[in-house]
Design an enzyme around this catalytic site. Structure first.
Site, PDB file in Angstrom:
ATOM      1  N   ASP A 525      43.452  48.144  34.181  1.00 48.37           N
ATOM      2  CA  ASP A 525      42.221  47.434  34.555  1.00 48.37           C
ATOM      3  C   ASP A 525      41.421  47.163  33.277  1.00 48.37           C
ATOM      4  OD1 ASP A 525      39.670  46.720  35.429  1.00 48.37           O
ATOM      5  OD2 ASP A 525      39.750  48.039  37.184  1.00 48.37           O
ATOM      6  N   HIS A 526      41.297  45.894  32.935  1.00 47.29           N
ATOM      7  CA  HIS A 526      40.668  45.535  31.657  1.00 47.29           C
ATOM      8  C   HIS A 526      39.168  45.835  31.633  1.00 47.29           C
ATOM      9  CE1 HIS A 526      40.688  44.012  27.740  1.00 47.29           C
ATOM     10  NE2 HIS A 526      41.438  42.926  27.889  1.00 47.29           N
TER      11      HIS A 526
END
Ligand code: CAO
Length: 553
Positions: A525-526
Site C-alpha cells: 500500500d503506497h
C-alpha cells in the site's frame, strides 16, 4: 416511607396521548426529573418526567395506553416525604396552568393574507434555544394554515412549529441546526388577497402577546408546556405531516450523537417506534459490516458484478451471451460473493504497487527435503510456505510498516505477527490465519497450516481462524506461474505472492550456476510504504531464504 402517585401533568390541548415507551420498571430508583414514559401525539413526542425521587412500586400504565392530564403513571415510594396514601390526590406532577397563553395566537387570522407575513416562533413554554432538527418546507412552497414548517427539539420533547397563516413561502429564515426561541422570525410568506386578510402587524402582535403572556410552568412539567406550545389552538393538531421516524427525543439525540440516520433504523417498538436498543443494534450492524447506511452504499464501489456507477464509471456491459453460443448460468456461492466484494473494495481503494524479485532457495529446498525424509514417520510434512512464513516474520520485524494498518491519519503498528495464507478451496478463496508465528517453529507452523487448510477445504473454518492477520502470503507454488499481482487483504498493508520455483542459470561472477529460484511478488500500500522499503523488504527476504540461518540474527 410515603407512597406517591405520579400523574400526567398538564399536556396542553392534547386530550389523549399514547404511551409509546416505558423507561422505568418496578423496583427502579428514579431521580426527580428523570423521564418515566414517552407519550406521543401526531405533532409531538414528549417524555414525562418525575418530579420526585424514590423507588417505583407500581406501574399504572402500559404501552399503547391513552393517557391525559391527571392519569396516574406510577406509584413511587419517596423516602423522607410525608406519608400520602397512594389513592390520595396527586402527590406529584401537580397540574400546571397551560403556559402558552394560546388565546392571542388563536385570535390571529387563520386564513391567508395579502402582502408579506412574518411567521415567528410561538410560545414554546420554558424551552430556550431549541434546535431545529428538520425543515419541512422550502421557498416557493404554498403553505396552508397549520401546516408544519419546522421541527424543533429539546432534550425532552420534539415538536413541530406550524404556520399560523396561509401563503407562498418567500423567505425561510432558519436551517437545520439553528437554535430558536420564542419570537424568532422563521419565515416570510406572501399572502393572497383572495383569502382573509392577515396583516403583518396582527401576526406580529399575536406573537408579542404570546411573549407577554404569563408563563406559569412548574419546573418538572416543562415538557407539558412545550406540548401546550405545540398544541396552541391557532395551530390545533391536524393530520400529521411529521416526516420523522417515530422515536423519542432522547433516542433522537442519541442517534444524532452517533451520527445514525434515524430514518434508516428499523423500529421494533409499537407502530415501528425506534428505541435506543434499535439504534444500538443498527450501529453494531454497520460497524461489523453486516449492514450499510445509504450514504455508505452510495459511496462504496459496487460489489462483484456491480455497475461502478458510484465511481462515475460507464455502466458494466450487458451482453446477451446466448446470442453467440450455448451458455450455462450459475449463481456464485456465498464465499465467492463475499470475497469478491472485499477484493473489489481493496483493489479500488488501495493505491497498490507490486515489486517482483527472485530468491535463491537451492539450499533451503535441500534442507526441507532432508528434513522431511528425517521426519517421515512424524506425519508432519514441512512445506516451503512454512519457511516463507518464518522468513516473512523476520522481514516484518525489520520493516515494521509492513506489519501495520491504516487507521484514519494514523498508522497502527502491531507487535504481534499473525500470518494469513490464501487457501484454494472448492467454495472459493479463504485466508486462514496462523497466530504468533514469531513464537512458533517451522514444524509447528507446517502442522497448523495443514490443519487449517483442511478445515478451509471442508468449510469448517471458524471466524476466529480467519481474522487478525497482520500480513498474508498467497502461494501458487504448488501450481505454477512466474509472477502475479496479489490484492492486499485490507486492513493489512502488504501481501506476498509466491510462484513456482524453477532451476535457472545464475551468474556467480565466473560462471552460470544452476540455482533453484523462487519468484516473489510483493504488493504494498503506497500510502504506508515507499518503493525503496518494498525493494529492501524483498531483498532482505531473498537473503534469508538463501541462507536461512539469518532468521536467527
Ligand atoms: N515452488 C515449487 N514447488 C512448490 C512450491 C514452490 N513455491 N510450493 C509448493 N510446492 C510444491 C510442494 O512442495 C508440493 O510438492 P510435493 O507434493 O512434491 O511435496 C506441491 O507443490 C504441492 O504443495 P501444496 O500447494 O499442496 O502445499 P503448500 O504448502 O505449498 O500450499 C496451500 C498450501 C494451502 C497454500 C495450497 O494448497 C493452496 O491452496 N494454494 C493456493 C493459494 C491460492 O489460491 N492463492 C491465490 C490467491 S489469489 O487468487
Amino acid at each position: 416511607m410515603a407512597l406517591l402517585e405520579v400523574q400526567v401533568p398538564d399536556i396542553g390541548d392534547f386530550d389523549e396521548v399514547t404511551v409509546i415507551e416505558l423507561m422505568v420498571k418496578v423496583g427502579d430508583t428514579v431521580k426527580a426529573d428523570q423521564s418515566l414514559i414517552t407519550v406521543e401525539s401526531d405533532k409531538a413526542s414528549m417524555e414525562i418526567p418525575s418530579s420526585t425521587a424514590g423507588v417505583v412500586k407500581e406501574l399504572r400504565v402500559n404501552l399503547g395506553d391513552k393517557v391525559k392530564q391527571g392519569s396516574v403513571v406510577l406509584v413511587v415510594e419517596a423516602a423522607g416525604a410525608a406519608a400520602v396514601p397512594a389513592t390520595a390526590a396527586p402527590a406529584v406532577a401537580a397540574p400546571v396552568a397551560a403556559a402558552a397563553a394560546p388565546a392571542p395566537v388563536a385570535a390571529a387570522p387563520a386564513g391567508a393574507a395579502s402582502g408579506p407575513i412574518e411567521i415567528r416562533v410561538p410560545d414554546i413554554g420554558d424551552f430556550k434555544d431549541v434546535v431545529v432538527i428538520e425543515v419541512m418546507v422550502k421557498a416557493g412552497d404554498t403553505i396552508k394554515v397549520e401546516q408544519s414548517l419546522i421541527t424543533v427539539e429539546s432534550d425532552k420533547a420534539a415538536m413541530e412549529i406550524p404556520s399560523s397563516h396561509a401563503g407562498v413561502l418567500k423567505d425561510l429564515k432558519v436551517k437545520v441546526g439553528d437554535t430558536v426561541n420564542i419570537g424568532d422570525l422563521l419565515a416570510i410568506l406572501e399572502g393572497t388577497v383572495s383569502a382573509a386578510a392577515a396583516p403583518v402587524a396582527v401576526a406580529a402582535s399575536a406573537v408579542a402577546a404570546v411573549i407577554a403572556a404569563p408563563a406559569v410552568v412548574a419546573a418538572s412539567t416543562a415538557v407539558a408546556s412545550a406540548v401546550a406550545a405545540v398544541g396552541t389552538p391557532a395551530h390545533a393538531p391536524g393530520a400529521s405531516t411529521l416526516g420523522l421516524p417515530h422515536a423519542s427525543p432522547s433516542v433522537r439525540k442519541f442517534a444524532r450523537e452517533l451520527g445514525v440516520p434515524l430514518d434508516e433504523v428499523k423500529g421494533n417498538g409499537p407502530k415501528g417506534r425506534i428505541s435506543q436498543d434499535d439504534v444500538q443494534a443498527f450501529t453494531k450492524a454497520v460497524m461489523s459490516g453486516a449492514a450499510q447506511t445509504k450514504a455508505q452504499a452510495a459511496k462504496a464501489p459496487a460489489a462483484s458484478g456491480g455497475d461502478g456507477a458510484a465511481l462515475g464509471l460507464i455502466p458494466w456491459p450487458k451482453v446477451d451471451f446466448a446470442k453467440f453460443g450455448p451458455i450455462e448460468r450459475k449463481e456464485m456461492g456465498r464465499i465467492k460473493k463475499i470475497s469478491g466484494a472485499n477484493l473489489l473494495r481493496n483493489a479500488v481503494l488501495i493505491p497498490a504497487v507490486t515489486n517482483h524479485d527472485d530468491a535463491d532457495i537451492t539450499d533451503l529446498e535441500a534442507f526441507r527435503v532432508s528434513t522431511n525424509k528425517e521426519n517421515e514417520k512424524s506425519g508432519v510434512k514441512v512445506t516451503m510456505l512454512a519457511f516463507l512464513i518464518k522468513a516473512c516474520v523476520a522481514a516484518l520485524k525489520k520493516y515494521p510498516e509492513f506489519n501495520s494498518s491504516l487507521d484514519g491519519d494514523a498508522i497502527v503498528y502491531k507487535n504481534y505477527w499473525h500470518i494469513g495464507f490464501a487457501a484454494d478451496t472448492p467454495n472459493g478463496l479463504m485466508v486462514p490465519v496462523i497466530r504468533d508465528c514469531d513464537k512458533k517453529g517451522v514444524l509447528q507452523i507446517s502442522q497448523e497450516m495443514g490443519e487449517l487448510a483442511k478445515k478451509a477445504r471442508d468449510g469448517k473454518l471458524g471466524p476466529a481462524e480467519m481474522t487478525g492477520a497482520t500480513f498474508t502470503i498467497s502461494s501458487l507454488g504448488g501450481i505454477g506461474g512466474k509472477y502475479f499481482t496479489p490484492i492486499i487483504n485490507a486492513p493489512e498493508v502488504a501481501i506476498l505472492g509466491v510462484c513456482k520455483s524453477t532451476m535457472e542459470p545464475v551468474w556467480d561472477g565466473k560462471a552460470f550456476q544452476p540455482r533453484l529460484m523462487l519468484p516473489l511478488s510483493l504488493t504494498w500500500d503506497h500510502r504506508v510504504i515507499d518503493g525503496a522499503a518494498a525493494a529492501r523488504f524483498n531483498a532482505f527476504l531473498g537473503q534469508i531464504l538463501s541462507d536461512f540461518r539469518r532468521v536467527l540474527l
